[in-house]
Scaffold this motif. Structure first.
Motif, short mmCIF file in Angstrom:
data_model
loop_
_atom_site.label_atom_id
_atom_site.label_comp_id
_atom_site.label_asym_id
_atom_site.label_seq_id
_atom_site.Cartn_x
_atom_site.Cartn_y
_atom_site.Cartn_z
N ALA A 235 36.99 43.16 -15.37
CA ALA A 235 37.80 43.83 -16.39
C ALA A 235 39.29 43.76 -16.01
O ALA A 235 39.64 43.49 -14.87
CB ALA A 235 37.36 45.29 -16.52
N PRO A 236 40.18 44.00 -16.98
CA PRO A 236 41.61 44.01 -16.66
C PRO A 236 41.93 45.07 -15.60
O PRO A 236 41.43 46.20 -15.65
CB PRO A 236 42.28 44.33 -18.01
N ARG A 237 42.76 44.70 -14.63
CA ARG A 237 43.21 45.53 -13.50
C ARG A 237 42.07 45.94 -12.58
O ARG A 237 42.25 46.81 -11.72
CB ARG A 237 43.94 46.79 -13.99
N GLU A 238 40.88 45.33 -12.73
CA GLU A 238 39.79 45.61 -11.80
C GLU A 238 40.05 44.88 -10.48
O GLU A 238 40.47 43.72 -10.47
CB GLU A 238 38.46 45.17 -12.40
N VAL A 239 39.77 45.55 -9.38
CA VAL A 239 40.01 44.99 -8.05
C VAL A 239 38.74 44.30 -7.58
O VAL A 239 37.68 44.92 -7.49
CB VAL A 239 40.44 46.10 -7.06
N VAL A 240 38.85 43.01 -7.31
CA VAL A 240 37.72 42.24 -6.80
C VAL A 240 37.56 42.49 -5.31
O VAL A 240 36.44 42.70 -4.82
CB VAL A 240 37.92 40.74 -7.09
N TRP A 241 38.65 42.44 -4.55
CA TRP A 241 38.65 42.84 -3.13
C TRP A 241 40.03 43.36 -2.76
O TRP A 241 41.00 43.14 -3.47
CB TRP A 241 38.22 41.69 -2.20
N ARG A 242 40.09 44.08 -1.68
CA ARG A 242 41.33 44.63 -1.17
C ARG A 242 41.63 44.04 0.21
O ARG A 242 40.78 43.36 0.80
CB ARG A 242 41.27 46.16 -1.08
N GLU A 243 42.82 44.33 0.67
CA GLU A 243 43.18 43.90 2.03
C GLU A 243 42.28 44.59 3.05
O GLU A 243 41.90 45.75 2.87
CB GLU A 243 44.66 44.23 2.31
N GLU A 244 41.93 43.86 4.09
CA GLU A 244 41.04 44.31 5.15
C GLU A 244 39.58 44.37 4.71
O GLU A 244 38.72 44.86 5.47
CB GLU A 244 41.46 45.68 5.70
N SER A 245 39.26 43.85 3.50
CA SER A 245 37.85 43.78 3.09
C SER A 245 37.16 42.63 3.80
O SER A 245 37.81 41.65 4.23
CB SER A 245 37.75 43.60 1.57
N GLN A 246 35.84 42.73 3.93
CA GLN A 246 35.08 41.66 4.57
C GLN A 246 35.05 40.43 3.66
O GLN A 246 34.80 40.54 2.45
CB GLN A 246 33.66 42.12 4.86
N ALA A 247 35.28 39.26 4.26
CA ALA A 247 35.27 38.01 3.50
C ALA A 247 33.84 37.46 3.49
O ALA A 247 33.50 36.58 4.28
CB ALA A 247 36.26 37.02 4.12
N GLY A 248 33.01 37.98 2.57
CA GLY A 248 31.61 37.57 2.53
C GLY A 248 31.29 36.61 1.41
O GLY A 248 30.14 36.23 1.24
N PHE A 249 32.28 36.19 0.64
CA PHE A 249 32.01 35.25 -0.46
C PHE A 249 33.33 34.57 -0.84
O PHE A 249 34.41 35.02 -0.47
CB PHE A 249 31.43 35.98 -1.68
N PHE A 250 33.21 33.48 -1.57
CA PHE A 250 34.34 32.84 -2.23
C PHE A 250 33.91 32.53 -3.65
O PHE A 250 32.75 32.79 -4.02
CB PHE A 250 34.81 31.60 -1.49
N GLY A 251 34.82 32.01 -4.44
CA GLY A 251 34.43 31.79 -5.83
C GLY A 251 35.40 30.92 -6.59
O GLY A 251 36.40 30.42 -6.05
#
Length: 881
Positions: A743-759
């Motif tokens: 959705a608009p302005r929805e956060v997919v990930w933040r800083e310091e989040s675990q990098a468990g996927f790409f896309g």
């Protein structure tokens, strides 16, 4: 004589102390340890082992010999130049000028002790203003009473000192000392030559007894002998200074010459007549007439004893205002030169032997140019209150003070003692001046003038510029006729030279290499940019000051770009040739229908002002004219965001006619969007992928997006189309991946989040942020999160960015988890290789843009800084390696 004895004692004490320190440093212990140069207690801040009262008293008493020497130097200078500021026609005793000169030294040194943080600041009257102070005194009518003449002279000198004081105080308080550094140094060197010529002439006239006319020289053997003695003393003083490079040696030589003149009758030689001495009629009207009845000649206060505000001729004071303003200009020139020289000496590191650690001198941290200018301003305001001439911090006495004080214990200054000794010397300075032969005073003045002229000659030897050499020669000659006219001539010529040279300096650079923004775009949009970006986006950068002298360079560069673009477009239209856009257009309708006329995309001239140092009103008006010229030819002039002061000048001068100022990336992106919009289906027809819809139910748009992410520029080659196998691989990844609606302005990930996927972005737009700053706009075909997932061993598996949805209608992502990616190596190795190759193409494209932008911007060292990997990541990689 007592002061000279104190100076001799100081020199002997310094030599004994140096020899004692040498013997101490030569002592060695039983072990093989090299002696170390121990810093003084003033540098290290260590306390004296003796009682505090004794240490303070010892610290102050240790400055007595230094203060005695500086006082003698001040008395000699006052006796030499003080008599010059009161012309003989004024009818006032020349000893009154000596008192004024010495009083200026006293108040200047007192202000330096109170306000200056430089512990070795030694103030003195401004010698270079003597040629301008003489015309001020000549404005006073000699027929006026003595009190009226003295009061008017004090009022004019007070006005001059007040103007100088207010100027320096305002500059220092507002932290504008750097403005004084912009004064051309060559003008000051030439002006010093003019002042030196004035001093030489006045020194010879003083030594001759005031008779320098050709007729008096030819028919008067006594004048010839006095001039010859003056010349001999000048040569001898120069030889002594050359052999013994110390100001003490020069003062001792002058004292010896004075004693020798008094000792002539003791060896059987005739006594010198009255023309050899001050007060003996050698000044003509200056020592006779009204001067004999002048009470200021015997008063310690000098002219101040005759001050009466009711006797001041205010019309004369106002008529002296132009000369006072000229004194402000000359005072600024000599003040900033001496202060900068003192700063260089104070902050210079002493020469160290091999293996020793250099340390700055104790005065390095205490010298502040703006504060010293404020201190000089306060000193001149004090001088205005007591009615004396302007003063400043002198170079030679300050350096001598610092050299003699180096290594002494404690934080006491010699300045307060100088004030006390100079105040006491006002009681006897008239008698001392009367006991010094004219030839000695004249030799000292002429020798100092020759030193000033020598700086100009040294400049001629060191410079290769013809204009500078002419200024050093012509300005002193003009100053000999009219001091102010010569100085203004030098400033005007230097300004004209600067404008001519700067107008020829290449400050404009035209970039024709097709620089693109860092925005990630679909492959079809990049097709349009590769076709029209380099031809329709022209970048012109400015490196320097954009002003009336350099604006024509920018006008010529922009006009050439506009002319070339106009000729290209009109030439293609006149010949009826198909433009390069026709290759992208497809036929619309049957064979009988005429092909539609392609809509040419817009073209832009981007003026990059990030490196612009300044902009004046004339340059702003020139930019407005250039914007209209480019618009008349069908283009648009866009300005990038300059520094804050340049932006303020543009906004106030253009009144919104130059549009909104954005950064280079934003401006490039907007220009590219305009070209892409013109090349859209409403304008140029776009080429699409073959409509291959495999089993799986996904649309062709998703396949096209994935292929764009993998192949990048490969699909942009002419006649290149994806194969069925490649489309099937895209369909496989669409089945294995996870689709996610954002959705608009929805956060997919933040800083310091675990990098468990790409896309991959299948639809919509997202923003990649770092500490709140947008660093990338993700559009369909963009890949995100790949490097941080596969480089988890080096990055700690943490994200350093924030991914937020931007599109108002939402975005669609295809997410590939870490487990899915690990399984592709065994189940679909061809798909894994294709995805890796696509990511490497993406990195190569981004690095290419990175290098091009650094090449456009440039760095001070001419090298790239940082890199694509953040600093923390580079540190982790280094530790792992």
């Amino acid at each position: 004589h007592v002061a000279i004895s104190l100076t001799s004692m100081a020199s002997e004490w310094q030599s004994r102390r140096a020899s004692l320190m040498t013997r101490r440093s030569s002592c060695k212990v039983a072990v093989d340890i090299e002696p170390v140069d121990v810093p003084s207690p003033e540098e290290t801040g260590t306390r004296c082992p003796r009682p505090r009262g004794i240490c303070i008293a010892s610290s102050f008493l240790s400055r007595l010999p230094i203060a005695a020497f500086l006082t003698i130097l001040a008395d000699v200078t006052a006796a030499s130049f003080g008599s010059l500021i009161l012309p003989a026609a004024l009818g006032i005793s020349s000893s009154a000028g000596v008192h004024l000169f010495l009083l200026s030294i006293i108040v200047g040194q007192a202000a330096a002790c109170l306000f200056s943080r430089f512990p070795y600041a030694t103030a003195g009257a401004t010698l270079e203003l003597v040629p301008l102070l003489v015309p001020i005194a000549e404005l006073i009518d000699p027929a006026l009473p003595v009190a009226a003449r003295a009061s008017t002279l004090i009022a004019t000198y007070s006005m001059t000192s007040a103007l100088v004081g207010m100027l320096h105080t305002c500059v220092g308080r507002c932290k504008l000392g750097g403005i004084f550094r912009c004064i051309p140094l060559i003008v000051l060197k030439a002006a010093l030559g003019g002042v030196g010529l004035f001093m030489v002439v006045e020194g010879l006239e003083t030594g001759s007894g005031g008779e320098m006319e050709w007729g008096a020289l030819v028919g008067n053997p006594g004048t010839q002998i006095r001039i010859a003695c003056t010349l001999v003393l000048i040569c001898a003083l120069a030889a002594v200074q050359w052999l013994v490079r110390s100001p003490i040696a020069g003062v001792l030589f002058l004292a010896a010459a004075t004693l020798l003149a008094h000792a002539l009758p003791l060896v059987g030689l005739p006594k010198l007549d009255q023309h050899w001495w001050f007060g003996g009629g050698g000044e003509g009207g200056g020592e006779g007439g009204d001067a004999d009845a002048d009470p200021s000649a015997s008063s310690p206060l000098g002219l101040l004893s005759q001050l009466s505000f009711g006797e001041v001729q205010w019309a004369v004071v106002l008529s002296a205002l132009p000369y006072s303003l000229s004194c402000c200009l000359v005072h600024s020139l000599v003040t900033i030169t001496d202060l900068v020289s003192v700063e260089a000496v104070a902050t210079a590191r002493p020469a160290s032997r091999q293996g020793e650690t250099e340390r700055p001198p104790p005065a390095a941290a205490s010298f502040d140019l703006d504060r010293e200018l404020s201190s000089i301003g306060m000193a001149n305001l004090f001088a205005a209150c007591v009615g004396t001439i302007p003063n400043y911090v002198q170079l030679s006495p300050s350096v001598a003070n610092m050299s003699l004080s180096r290594g002494l214990r404690g934080r006491a200054r010699a300045g307060p003692w100088v004030v006390l000794f100079a105040a006491c010397s006002t009681l006897v300075v008239s008698d001392v001046a009367a006991s010094v032969p004219r030839a000695v005073v004249g030799a000292y003045m002429a020798h100092m003038g020759i030193g000033f002229m020598g700086e100009g000659l040294e400049t001629i030897r060191r410079t290769n510029d013809t204009v500078d050499k002419l200024l050093v020669v012509v300005v002193p000659l003009l100053m000999a006729c009219n001091f102010l006219s010569g100085l203004l001539f030098g400033l005007i010529v230097s300004l004209i030279k600067f404008v001519i040279i700067y107008s020829r300096a290449p400050i404009v650079r035209v970039h024709t290499d097709g620089l693109q923004s860092n925005t990630v775009r679909p492959w079809m949009h990049r097709t349009f940019l590769l076709e029209y970006g380099a031809a329709n986006i022209h970048i012109v950068s400015v490196h320097g000051f954009l002003m009336f002298g350099s604006s024509p360079q920018l006008s010529r560069a922009v006009a050439a770009v506009a002319e070339a673009h106009s000729d290209t477009t009109s030439g293609a239209t006149a010949k009826g040739e198909a433009s390069s856009a026709d290759g992208l257009a497809e036929g619309c309708g049957g064979d009988e229908a005429a092909p539609p006329v392609p809509v040419m995309p817009p073209w832009f001239v981007i003026l990059d002002l990030a490196a612009c140092k300044g902009c004046d009103f004339g340059a702003v008006q020139e930019l407005i004219k250039l914007s209209e010229t480019v618009a008349d030819r069908g283009g648009a002039l866009r300005l990038t965001l300059p520094p804050a002061h340049v932006q303020a000048a543009l906004e106030s001068g253009s009144r919104g006619l130059l549009g909104q100022l954005e950064g280079l990336q934003q401006t490039l992106c907007e220009c590219e969007d305009a070209i892409i919009a013109a090349c859209a289906p409403g304008g140029f027809r776009r080429r699409s992928l073959p409509t291959v819809v495999p089993s799986g139910g996904n649309s062709t748009r998703d396949h096209e997006t994935l292929l764009c992410a993998w192949y990048q520029d490969t699909l942009l080659e002419p006649h290149s189309q994806p194969t069925d196998a490649q489309v099937e691989l895209a369909a496989t990844l669409l089945r294995l991946g996870e689709r996610r609606e954002v959705a608009p302005r929805e956060v997919v990930w933040r800083e310091e989040s675990q990098a468990g996927f790409f896309g991959y972005v299948l639809d919509g737009e997202l923003e990649l942020l770092h500490c709140g700053t947008k660093i990338e706009l993700l559009v369909p075909g963009s890949t995100f999160g790949f490097l941080f997932m596969i480089c988890g061993a080096y990055t700690g598996g943490k994200r350093e960015t924030t991914l937020v949805g931007k599109s108002p209608r939402g975005s669609t992502l295809l997410l590939i988890s870490e487990e899915t990616w690990a399984g592709l190596r065994h189940t679909h190795p061809e798909l894994e290789r294709l995805m890796k190759d696509g990511m490497l193409r993406r990195v190569a494209h981004e690095y290419h843009a990175f290098v091009r932008h650094h090449e456009h911007r440039g760095t001070p060292e001419g090298t790239l800084r940082g890199g694509l990997v953040p600093r923390q990541t580079r540190q982790r990689i280094g530790r792992v390696s």
